[in-house]
Design a protein around this motif. Structure first.
Motif, PDB file in Angstrom:
ATOM      1  N   UNK A 260       0.322  -1.239  -0.130  1.00 18.33           N
ATOM      2  CA  UNK A 260      -0.370   0.151  -0.380  1.00 18.33           C
ATOM      3  C   UNK A 260       1.070   1.550   0.251  1.00 18.33           C
ATOM      4  N   UNK A 261       1.695   1.162   0.682  1.00 15.89           N
ATOM      5  CA  UNK A 261       2.687   2.735   0.766  1.00 15.89           C
ATOM      6  C   UNK A 261       3.428   2.298  -0.126  1.00 15.89           C
ATOM      7  N   UNK A 262       3.740   1.252  -0.995  1.00 15.35           N
ATOM      8  CA  UNK A 262       4.789   1.517  -2.823  1.00 15.35           C
ATOM      9  C   UNK A 262       3.909   1.745  -3.490  1.00 15.35           C
ATOM     10  N   UNK A 263       2.479   1.549  -3.466  1.00 10.35           N
ATOM     11  CA  UNK A 263       1.440   1.972  -4.177  1.00 10.35           C
ATOM     12  C   UNK A 263       1.255   3.742  -4.380  1.00 10.35           C
ATOM     13  N   UNK A 264       1.185   4.399  -3.093  1.00 13.55           N
ATOM     14  CA  UNK A 264       0.473   5.279  -2.659  1.00 13.55           C
ATOM     15  C   UNK A 264       2.127   6.259  -3.000  1.00 13.55           C
ATOM     16  N   UNK A 265       2.941   6.268  -2.646  1.00 11.22           N
ATOM     17  CA  UNK A 265       4.565   6.759  -3.332  1.00 11.22           C
ATOM     18  C   UNK A 265       4.556   6.825  -5.071  1.00 11.22           C
ATOM     19  N   UNK A 266       3.709   5.651  -5.863  1.00 12.93           N
ATOM     20  CA  UNK A 266       3.745   5.823  -7.094  1.00 12.93           C
ATOM     21  C   UNK A 266       2.811   6.601  -7.351  1.00 12.93           C
ATOM     22  N   UNK A 267       1.492   6.372  -7.067  1.00  6.71           N
ATOM     23  CA  UNK A 267       0.665   7.612  -7.429  1.00  6.71           C
ATOM     24  C   UNK A 267       1.148   9.266  -7.311  1.00  6.71           C
ATOM     25  N   UNK A 268       2.158   9.241  -6.080  1.00  5.86           N
ATOM     26  CA  UNK A 268       1.890  10.934  -5.705  1.00  5.86           C
ATOM     27  C   UNK A 268       2.818  10.929  -7.485  1.00  5.86           C
ATOM     28  N   UNK A 269       3.746  10.895  -7.128  1.00  3.31           N
ATOM     29  CA  UNK A 269       4.716  10.722  -7.978  1.00  3.31           C
ATOM     30  C   UNK A 269       4.293  10.848  -9.026  1.00  3.31           C
ATOM     31  N   UNK A 270       3.677  10.555  -9.898  1.00  6.05           N
ATOM     32  CA  UNK A 270       2.778  10.197 -11.268  1.00  6.05           C
ATOM     33  C   UNK A 270       1.703  11.384 -10.955  1.00  6.05           C
ATOM     34  N   UNK A 271       1.206  12.006 -10.457  1.00  2.77           N
ATOM     35  CA  UNK A 271       0.724  13.780 -10.156  1.00  2.77           C
ATOM     36  C   UNK A 271       1.484  14.490 -10.069  1.00  2.77           C
ATOM     37  N   UNK A 294      12.931  15.257  -3.704  1.00  3.54           N
ATOM     38  CA  UNK A 294      14.081  14.620  -4.756  1.00  3.54           C
ATOM     39  C   UNK A 294      12.988  15.337  -6.125  1.00  3.54           C
ATOM     40  N   UNK A 295      12.070  14.908  -6.204  1.00  2.00           N
ATOM     41  CA  UNK A 295      11.439  14.611  -7.425  1.00  2.00           C
ATOM     42  C   UNK A 295      11.084  15.911  -7.648  1.00  2.00           C
ATOM     43  N   UNK A 296      10.817  17.229  -6.538  1.00  2.00           N
ATOM     44  CA  UNK A 296       9.708  17.899  -6.597  1.00  2.00           C
ATOM     45  C   UNK A 296      11.374  19.146  -7.334  1.00  2.00           C
ATOM     46  N   UNK A 297      12.241  18.608  -6.575  1.00  2.19           N
ATOM     47  CA  UNK A 297      13.731  19.595  -6.881  1.00  2.19           C
ATOM     48  C   UNK A 297      13.909  19.362  -8.447  1.00  2.19           C
ATOM     49  N   UNK A 298      13.517  18.199  -8.965  1.00  3.38           N
ATOM     50  CA  UNK A 298      13.989  18.012 -10.060  1.00  3.38           C
ATOM     51  C   UNK A 298      12.585  18.358 -11.128  1.00  3.38           C
TER      52      UNK A 298
END
Length: 338
Positions: A260-271, A294-298
């Motif tokens: 569940x944590x991995x899926x939540x992280x993936x959704x946040x990155x994709x969004x 790091x995603x936001x910064x990139x």
């Protein structure tokens, strides 16, 4: 690759399960349409829904494909059919809802970053999509397009009894146990009763008489749900999801919690990547297991490099003192969204 749907053979028919956000994990409706189209003509289909919605464009394509299917289609709303998922439900020949299930309709929404022309183009696209949605809801319910349009604008939630009374569903069955990890907080009018069911999760004990069904994300990943012909509801042959509580000290981590944590992280990155107009970067971030900061910064750096400034007037030679860096604007946007 994880998916939000599953299509499986069931005796003389087929079962189609949509148990997640439509279009999630970067999986579009293309594969769904191909698998549905591969079913023999006349195949009876049980379409099981437990979804908060997702891509309205994909939902329109799926709705139209189901309407074209030659065999009978029975829709079972196993918990929630909200937003785009409720429109897919309208393609069924019969819509069956447990007494504690919910259906929601609202106006389509979208995110875009660009010029005024880009904004107008998006608004026109959303108007066209809404026109298609209104037609589908009106055809099923028998209500006028004007009535449906008003209900959509208000983000209207129907419990099962209301949905049947208003023509958006056909038949009630016994209540089910709702177990879903959907974030219904993003909807402005989500019923408190639904929030309580989602937060509470499933009952700890199994039903001996088989009158309830599990509505879990795991079904879309390959578990099976069978129909109980005596009670006309699905039997709980899928495993009960474990309680989402931290393991005791020294105990091994809970695989379901990790998933569940991995899926939540993936959704946040994709969004985040979609908001920044860089959806192609999501795969690289997920492969490298990059944190959200790091995603936001990139993304900010990529946007700033592509378009270094916004000026309140037409560009003139030299850098304007009134110009605002794209990085600052995108950072503020992400801070508000996240």
């Amino acid at each position: 690759m994880a998916s939000w749907y599953a299509i499986r053979a069931r005796g003389t028919g087929a079962e189609v399960a949509i148990y997640d956000e439509i279009g999630a994990y970067g999986v579009s409706a293309k594969g769904f349409l191909a698998e549905l189209g591969a079913l023999p003509e006349g195949t009876p289909v049980d379409l099981r829904l437990n979804s908060p919605g997702g891509s309205a464009f994909d939902a329109v394509a799926i709705h139209n494909a189901i309407k074209r299917h030659e065999g009978p289609v029975t829709v079972w709303i196993d918990g929630i059919a909200a937003s785009a998922a409720s429109y897919i439900a309208m393609a069924g020949d019969e819509i069956v809802m447990p007494e504690n299930a919910f259906l929601m309709i609202h106006d389509p929404a979208g995110l875009i970053m660009g010029t005024a022309e880009d904004m107008r183009a998006m608004a026109e696209a959303l108007d066209k999509v809404k026109g298609s949605l209104v037609s589908g809801y009106a055809a099923k319910s028998g209500r006028t397009p004007e009535e449906v349009s008003a209900l959509m604008a208000a983000e209207t939630w129907f419990d099962a009894a209301d949905a049947v009374a208003q023509g958006f569903a056909d038949r009630l069955i016994e209540p089910v146990r709702i177990a879903a990890n959907f974030d219904i907080g993003r909807f402005r009018n989500a019923p408190p009763a639904l929030a309580e069911q989602v937060e509470a999760g499933p009952e700890p004990d199994d039903d001996a008489d088989g009158t309830n069904t599990e509505a879990t994300d795991d079904v879309a990943d390959g578990d099976q749900v069978e129909d109980d012909e005596d009670d006309e509801v699905a039997a709980p042959d899928t495993p009960e999801p474990p309680a989402q509580t931290p393991p005791p000290s020294g105990a091994p981590p809970d695989p379901a919690a990790i998933r569940a944590e991995a899926i939540g992280h993936a959704r946040a990155v994709i969004d985040l990547c979609r908001l920044a107009g860089q959806p192609q970067m999501a795969a690289r971030f997920l492969e490298q297991d990059v944190g959200l900061d790091e995603v936001r910064a990139a993304l900010i750096a990529a946007k700033a490099e592509a378009e270094p400034e916004i000026a309140p007037h037409h560009p003139q030679p030299g850098r304007s003192s009134a110009a605002r860096p794209w990085g600052e604007i995108v950072a503020r946007t992400f801070k508000l969204k996240g």
